[in-house]
Motif scaffolding. Sequence first.
Motif, PDB file in Angstrom:
ATOM      1  N   VAL A 184       0.661  -1.046   0.184  1.00 39.23           N
ATOM      2  CA  VAL A 184       0.256   0.007   0.066  1.00 39.23           C
ATOM      3  C   VAL A 184       1.025   1.262  -0.415  1.00 39.23           C
ATOM      4  CG1 VAL A 184      -1.797   1.445   1.241  1.00 39.23           C
ATOM      5  CG2 VAL A 184      -1.947  -1.004   1.176  1.00 39.23           C
TER       6      VAL A 184
ATOM      7  N   ASP B  80       2.130   1.910  -3.413  1.00 44.41           N
ATOM      8  CA  ASP B  80       0.992   1.936  -4.085  1.00 44.41           C
ATOM      9  C   ASP B  80       1.268   0.888  -5.141  1.00 44.41           C
ATOM     10  OD1 ASP B  80      -1.309   3.448  -5.074  1.00 44.41           O
ATOM     11  OD2 ASP B  80      -0.189   4.199  -6.812  1.00 44.41           O
TER      12      ASP B  80
ATOM     13  N   ARG C 191      -6.123  -1.713  -7.584  1.00 44.36           N
ATOM     14  CA  ARG C 191      -7.757  -0.851  -7.344  1.00 44.36           C
ATOM     15  C   ARG C 191      -8.557  -1.157  -8.450  1.00 44.36           C
ATOM     16  NH1 ARG C 191      -3.463   2.383  -4.699  1.00 44.36           N
ATOM     17  NH2 ARG C 191      -3.847   2.716  -3.026  1.00 44.36           N
TER      18      ARG C 191
END
Length: 98
Positions: free
Chosen positions: A26, A29, A33
């Motif tokens: 996370v 990144d 998603r």
Amino acid sequence: MSEPTAELDKDSAALLASLERGLQQVAEDDVQRHTSAQIAARRRGRPPGSVQAVTKEAVKLRLDADVLAALRASGEGWQTRINDALRASLRLTGKVSS
């Protein structure tokens, strides 16, 4: 994050390490998603092709308490056995052929 301590058992240490990897993804990144459109396009239930060609229909059937208790006491598969008994009864009366 901190190293797992010797006080943690193997399962707890593995869980902690997994959580730390997830947090690292996370932070970098590096997480896939899904867009709102992708989420809305998902279908509920089983994936296509995962169901049998011949399906049974769920019904609500009211039975006497003693009959239901005897059926359940016969063990796993009592619903299949009652279906077979009903089918045999209908065959005897000629109302169903197979």
